[in-house]
Design a protein around this motif. Structure first.
Motif, PDB file in Angstrom:
ATOM      1  N   HIS A  54     -13.562  -9.517 -11.435  1.00 54.77           N
ATOM      2  CA  HIS A  54     -13.359  -8.075 -11.596  1.00 54.77           C
ATOM      3  C   HIS A  54     -11.931  -7.693 -11.207  1.00 54.77           C
ATOM      4  O   HIS A  54     -11.267  -6.911 -11.916  1.00 54.77           O
ATOM      5  CB  HIS A  54     -14.368  -7.317 -10.734  1.00 54.77           C
ATOM      6  N   ILE A  55     -11.457  -8.242 -10.092  1.00 53.78           N
ATOM      7  CA  ILE A  55     -10.079  -7.983  -9.660  1.00 53.78           C
ATOM      8  C   ILE A  55      -9.094  -8.411 -10.744  1.00 53.78           C
ATOM      9  O   ILE A  55      -8.143  -7.687 -11.069  1.00 53.78           O
ATOM     10  CB  ILE A  55      -9.779  -8.728  -8.339  1.00 53.78           C
ATOM     11  N   GLN A  56      -9.333  -9.590 -11.326  1.00 54.80           N
ATOM     12  CA  GLN A  56      -8.443 -10.107 -12.350  1.00 54.80           C
ATOM     13  C   GLN A  56      -8.449  -9.220 -13.588  1.00 54.80           C
ATOM     14  O   GLN A  56      -7.391  -8.952 -14.184  1.00 54.80           O
ATOM     15  CB  GLN A  56      -8.849 -11.534 -12.727  1.00 54.80           C
ATOM     16  N   TYR A  57      -9.623  -8.747 -13.983  1.00 53.82           N
ATOM     17  CA  TYR A  57      -9.714  -7.885 -15.164  1.00 53.82           C
ATOM     18  C   TYR A  57      -8.947  -6.573 -14.940  1.00 53.82           C
ATOM     19  O   TYR A  57      -8.254  -6.071 -15.851  1.00 53.82           O
ATOM     20  CB  TYR A  57     -11.172  -7.579 -15.497  1.00 53.82           C
ATOM     21  N   VAL A  58      -9.073  -6.023 -13.733  1.00 60.22           N
ATOM     22  CA  VAL A  58      -8.346  -4.789 -13.420  1.00 60.22           C
ATOM     23  C   VAL A  58      -6.841  -5.035 -13.460  1.00 60.22           C
ATOM     24  O   VAL A  58      -6.075  -4.238 -14.019  1.00 60.22           O
ATOM     25  CB  VAL A  58      -8.765  -4.249 -12.040  1.00 60.22           C
ATOM     26  N   ASP A  59      -6.416  -6.171 -12.897  1.00 62.31           N
ATOM     27  CA  ASP A  59      -4.985  -6.503 -12.911  1.00 62.31           C
ATOM     28  C   ASP A  59      -4.471  -6.691 -14.335  1.00 62.31           C
ATOM     29  O   ASP A  59      -3.329  -6.332 -14.657  1.00 62.31           O
ATOM     30  CB  ASP A  59      -4.735  -7.770 -12.088  1.00 62.31           C
ATOM     31  N   ASP A  60      -5.309  -7.257 -15.199  1.00 61.28           N
ATOM     32  CA  ASP A  60      -4.920  -7.428 -16.602  1.00 61.28           C
ATOM     33  C   ASP A  60      -4.688  -6.075 -17.272  1.00 61.28           C
ATOM     34  O   ASP A  60      -3.736  -5.897 -18.056  1.00 61.28           O
ATOM     35  CB  ASP A  60      -5.990  -8.203 -17.373  1.00 61.28           C
ATOM     36  N   ILE A  61      -5.557  -5.133 -16.960  1.00 64.65           N
ATOM     37  CA  ILE A  61      -5.414  -3.788 -17.523  1.00 64.65           C
ATOM     38  C   ILE A  61      -4.128  -3.146 -17.029  1.00 64.65           C
ATOM     39  O   ILE A  61      -3.384  -2.500 -17.791  1.00 64.65           O
ATOM     40  CB  ILE A  61      -6.630  -2.917 -17.145  1.00 64.65           C
ATOM     41  N   LEU A  62      -3.829  -3.358 -15.749  1.00 60.16           N
ATOM     42  CA  LEU A  62      -2.630  -2.745 -15.175  1.00 60.16           C
ATOM     43  C   LEU A  62      -1.351  -3.287 -15.799  1.00 60.16           C
ATOM     44  O   LEU A  62      -0.320  -2.617 -15.806  1.00 60.16           O
ATOM     45  CB  LEU A  62      -2.612  -2.966 -13.657  1.00 60.16           C
ATOM     46  N   ARG A  63      -1.418  -4.508 -16.307  1.00 59.69           N
ATOM     47  CA  ARG A  63      -0.249  -5.112 -16.940  1.00 59.69           C
ATOM     48  C   ARG A  63      -0.154  -4.774 -18.434  1.00 59.69           C
ATOM     49  O   ARG A  63       0.819  -5.113 -19.098  1.00 59.69           O
ATOM     50  CB  ARG A  63      -0.271  -6.631 -16.756  1.00 59.69           C
ATOM     51  N   SER A  64      -1.159  -4.141 -18.969  1.00 58.56           N
ATOM     52  CA  SER A  64      -1.192  -3.873 -20.414  1.00 58.56           C
ATOM     53  C   SER A  64      -0.317  -2.673 -20.790  1.00 58.56           C
ATOM     54  O   SER A  64      -0.005  -1.821 -19.959  1.00 58.56           O
ATOM     55  CB  SER A  64      -2.634  -3.627 -20.867  1.00 58.56           C
ATOM     56  N   ASP A  65       0.049  -2.621 -22.042  1.00 61.19           N
ATOM     57  CA  ASP A  65       0.843  -1.513 -22.590  1.00 61.19           C
ATOM     58  C   ASP A  65      -0.101  -0.456 -23.143  1.00 61.19           C
ATOM     59  O   ASP A  65      -0.868  -0.712 -24.082  1.00 61.19           O
ATOM     60  CB  ASP A  65       1.760  -2.036 -23.687  1.00 61.19           C
TER      61      ASP A  65
ATOM     62  N   PHE B 149      -0.675   1.915  -4.137  1.00 60.82           N
ATOM     63  CA  PHE B 149      -1.784   1.313  -3.380  1.00 60.82           C
ATOM     64  C   PHE B 149      -1.772  -0.209  -3.449  1.00 60.82           C
ATOM     65  O   PHE B 149      -2.609  -0.859  -2.834  1.00 60.82           O
ATOM     66  CB  PHE B 149      -3.117   1.865  -3.937  1.00 60.82           C
ATOM     67  N   ARG B 150      -0.815  -0.796  -4.164  1.00 61.14           N
ATOM     68  CA  ARG B 150      -0.861  -2.224  -4.488  1.00 61.14           C
ATOM     69  C   ARG B 150      -1.007  -3.118  -3.247  1.00 61.14           C
ATOM     70  O   ARG B 150      -1.881  -3.970  -3.190  1.00 61.14           O
ATOM     71  CB  ARG B 150       0.388  -2.613  -5.272  1.00 61.14           C
ATOM     72  N   ILE B 151      -0.151  -2.873  -2.253  1.00 63.47           N
ATOM     73  CA  ILE B 151      -0.183  -3.729  -1.063  1.00 63.47           C
ATOM     74  C   ILE B 151      -1.479  -3.512  -0.294  1.00 63.47           C
ATOM     75  O   ILE B 151      -2.144  -4.472   0.117  1.00 63.47           O
ATOM     76  CB  ILE B 151       1.038  -3.446  -0.165  1.00 63.47           C
ATOM     77  N   ASP B 152      -1.881  -2.265  -0.096  1.00 63.69           N
ATOM     78  CA  ASP B 152      -3.128  -1.981   0.613  1.00 63.69           C
ATOM     79  C   ASP B 152      -4.333  -2.539  -0.147  1.00 63.69           C
ATOM     80  O   ASP B 152      -5.305  -2.999   0.460  1.00 63.69           O
ATOM     81  CB  ASP B 152      -3.303  -0.475   0.804  1.00 63.69           C
ATOM     82  N   LYS B 153      -4.257  -2.463  -1.489  1.00 68.70           N
ATOM     83  CA  LYS B 153      -5.345  -3.000  -2.318  1.00 68.70           C
ATOM     84  C   LYS B 153      -5.503  -4.496  -2.076  1.00 68.70           C
ATOM     85  O   LYS B 153      -6.625  -4.998  -1.896  1.00 68.70           O
ATOM     86  CB  LYS B 153      -5.053  -2.732  -3.794  1.00 68.70           C
ATOM     87  N   SER B 154      -4.426  -5.239  -2.051  1.00 68.04           N
ATOM     88  CA  SER B 154      -4.478  -6.690  -1.826  1.00 68.04           C
ATOM     89  C   SER B 154      -5.058  -7.006  -0.454  1.00 68.04           C
ATOM     90  O   SER B 154      -5.864  -7.939  -0.305  1.00 68.04           O
ATOM     91  CB  SER B 154      -3.083  -7.291  -1.947  1.00 68.04           C
ATOM     92  N   ARG B 155      -4.656  -6.230   0.545  1.00 64.78           N
ATOM     93  CA  ARG B 155      -5.177  -6.445   1.889  1.00 64.78           C
ATOM     94  C   ARG B 155      -6.679  -6.167   1.949  1.00 64.78           C
ATOM     95  O   ARG B 155      -7.437  -6.902   2.586  1.00 64.78           O
ATOM     96  CB  ARG B 155      -4.434  -5.557   2.896  1.00 64.78           C
ATOM     97  N   PHE B 156      -7.086  -5.086   1.285  1.00 68.42           N
ATOM     98  CA  PHE B 156      -8.508  -4.738   1.299  1.00 68.42           C
ATOM     99  C   PHE B 156      -9.339  -5.825   0.600  1.00 68.42           C
ATOM    100  O   PHE B 156     -10.401  -6.223   1.094  1.00 68.42           O
ATOM    101  CB  PHE B 156      -8.723  -3.391   0.614  1.00 68.42           C
ATOM    102  N   GLU B 157      -8.865  -6.273  -0.552  1.00 68.70           N
ATOM    103  CA  GLU B 157      -9.577  -7.323  -1.286  1.00 68.70           C
ATOM    104  C   GLU B 157      -9.667  -8.595  -0.458  1.00 68.70           C
ATOM    105  O   GLU B 157     -10.710  -9.266  -0.438  1.00 68.70           O
ATOM    106  CB  GLU B 157      -8.870  -7.594  -2.612  1.00 68.70           C
ATOM    107  N   TYR B 158      -8.589  -8.926   0.224  1.00 67.87           N
ATOM    108  CA  TYR B 158      -8.564 -10.112   1.086  1.00 67.87           C
ATOM    109  C   TYR B 158      -9.585  -9.975   2.218  1.00 67.87           C
ATOM    110  O   TYR B 158     -10.375 -10.887   2.489  1.00 67.87           O
ATOM    111  CB  TYR B 158      -7.155 -10.303   1.640  1.00 67.87           C
ATOM    112  N   LYS B 159      -9.561  -8.824   2.904  1.00 72.02           N
ATOM    113  CA  LYS B 159     -10.495  -8.605   4.016  1.00 72.02           C
ATOM    114  C   LYS B 159     -11.949  -8.689   3.545  1.00 72.02           C
ATOM    115  O   LYS B 159     -12.790  -9.330   4.182  1.00 72.02           O
ATOM    116  CB  LYS B 159     -10.249  -7.231   4.647  1.00 72.02           C
ATOM    117  N   ALA B 160     -12.237  -8.027   2.426  1.00 70.22           N
ATOM    118  CA  ALA B 160     -13.606  -8.024   1.904  1.00 70.22           C
ATOM    119  C   ALA B 160     -14.069  -9.434   1.568  1.00 70.22           C
ATOM    120  O   ALA B 160     -15.218  -9.810   1.835  1.00 70.22           O
ATOM    121  CB  ALA B 160     -13.693  -7.133   0.669  1.00 70.22           C
ATOM    122  N   SER B 161     -13.175 -10.227   1.008  1.00 70.15           N
ATOM    123  CA  SER B 161     -13.517 -11.598   0.622  1.00 70.15           C
ATOM    124  C   SER B 161     -13.793 -12.463   1.837  1.00 70.15           C
ATOM    125  O   SER B 161     -14.793 -13.186   1.893  1.00 70.15           O
ATOM    126  CB  SER B 161     -12.386 -12.203  -0.209  1.00 70.15           C
ATOM    127  N   ILE B 162     -12.906 -12.407   2.826  1.00 67.22           N
ATOM    128  CA  ILE B 162     -13.058 -13.229   4.033  1.00 67.22           C
ATOM    129  C   ILE B 162     -14.334 -12.859   4.787  1.00 67.22           C
ATOM    130  O   ILE B 162     -15.121 -13.733   5.186  1.00 67.22           O
ATOM    131  CB  ILE B 162     -11.836 -13.092   4.954  1.00 67.22           C
TER     132      ILE B 162
END
Length: 355
Positions: free
Chosen positions: A22-33, A56-69
């Protein structure tokens, strides 16, 4: 041991994997034109998402990391507890008299039950509030005065199930008289993981701290998050996926070791050794002598290897004097042959159910 609990574990592990997708799909959308998008509402929504992501990019990465761990460590702790308790409940169902339980387990059961009672009565401990101290005392009393009607206070054996680095998991296994370090280095699932994913062909002489460093690292990272420490070293999604892969194989090895240990106990209390083996053909047909026994297709053989491993094989066919049977009752001693899925070997020991 309940194979369904292993399947539940794998399902929950896969939920974390799906979260990464899901994270990857969202990132793909963010890179799209989005300039070529004709639907104005979609264009606005995508632009809003892109703008939000910039801030929110940096905070988003931290949140995803925390949730995963937190999620991954939670699965480790949850299923170690579940499987240790399942193993003890299975032993209680198999071994009908408490006095026949390994002495080390009986000693630990008594001492740990007292600690559990103390934890239950402690105001600071909320984990065991669902357990009544009277129930723990009752189970201890039954073990002494009515050993043929006993049950374990299984929660007592997982009191130490916090900060589960590999060494701590080894200590929990010691409580049920299993040397985890000896067993796990011979486990097929883990051996193949190291061979296929880390190019380590022989793990027998590697230090445990180095071998299971991904488990220890997961615990350290979880502790950092729980204690609010600064997060300077955030793992990427690809690095987390490697941790997931190891965690899955490590926990499956834990389950398999407990299951195999239970099969070993079954070979003692529920099965009988086949004393007169004649020969093994094509690694799948076992010929042996037997008397006063009824065998049928679907019965189970327990196989003990020369390395001391135990596993089960289902009887697929039965023959006596080259005649097939689905069920065969033998009174006088006869030479019979049964087939199973390969492989079985000449130097192995075989057990059949006591009847």
């Amino acid at each position: 041991m309940n194979i369904e609990s292993l399947e539940r574990f794998k399902k929950e592990i896969n939920q974390v994997r799906e979260y990464f997708k899901h994270i990857q799909y969202v990132d793909d959308i963010l890179r799209s034109d989005v300039s070529s998008t004709e639907n104005e509402m979609i264009k606005i929504s995508l632009n809003n998402l892109k703008d939000h992501h910039k801030n929110f990019r940096i905070d988003k990465s931290r949140f995803e990391y925390k949730a995963s761990i937190i999620s991954l460590y939670g699965l480790l702790e949850k299923y170690i507890e579940i499987w240790i308790k399942e193993y003890l409940d299975s032993l209680a169902d198999l071994i009908t008299n408490y006095n026949d339980i390994d002495e080390k387990i009986r000693i630990n059961h008594f001492e740990l039950s007292l600690k559990l009672i103390n934890n239950i009565t402690s105001r600071e401990s909320l984990k065991y509030k669902h357990i009544k101290k009277e129930e723990v005392i009752k189970k201890l009393n039954e073990c002494i005065v009515n050993p043929s009607n006993y049950k374990f206070s299984t929660e007592a054996f997982v009191i130490l199930s916090g900060n589960l680095k590999h060494k701590q998991i080894v200590k929990i296994f010691e409580l049920v008289n299993i040397n985890l370090n000896d067993k796990i280095k011979n486990n097929k699932t883990l051996v193949e993981h190291f061979k296929n994913n880390e190019e380590i062909s022989n793990i027998s002489n590697i230090d445990s701290d180095n071998l299971y460093n991904k488990i220890n690292d997961l615990v350290e990272r979880r502790n950092q998050i729980a204690h609010g420490s600064e997060l300077d070293d955030i793992l990427s999604i690809s690095e987390l996926e490697l941790s997931i892969q190891f965690l899955e194989n490590y926990c499956q090895a834990i389950f398999e070791i407990l299951s195999e240990e239970y099969i070993k106990k079954e070979s003692i209390y529920k099965y009988q050794k086949i004393e007169e083996i004649i020969q093994i053909f094509n690694n799948k047909i076992l010929a042996f002598k037997i008397e006063n026994y009824t065998v049928k297709v679907g019965d189970i053989l327990i196989v003990e290897t020369t390395e001391g491993n135990f596993y089960k094989k289902t009887i697929l066919t039965i023959q006596l004097n080259n005649e097939p049977y689905t069920e065969l009752k033998v009174t006088d001693k006869k030479d019979i042959a049964v087939s199973v899925e390969p492989k079985i070997k000449e130097n192995q020991i075989f057990y059949i159910v006591k009847k």
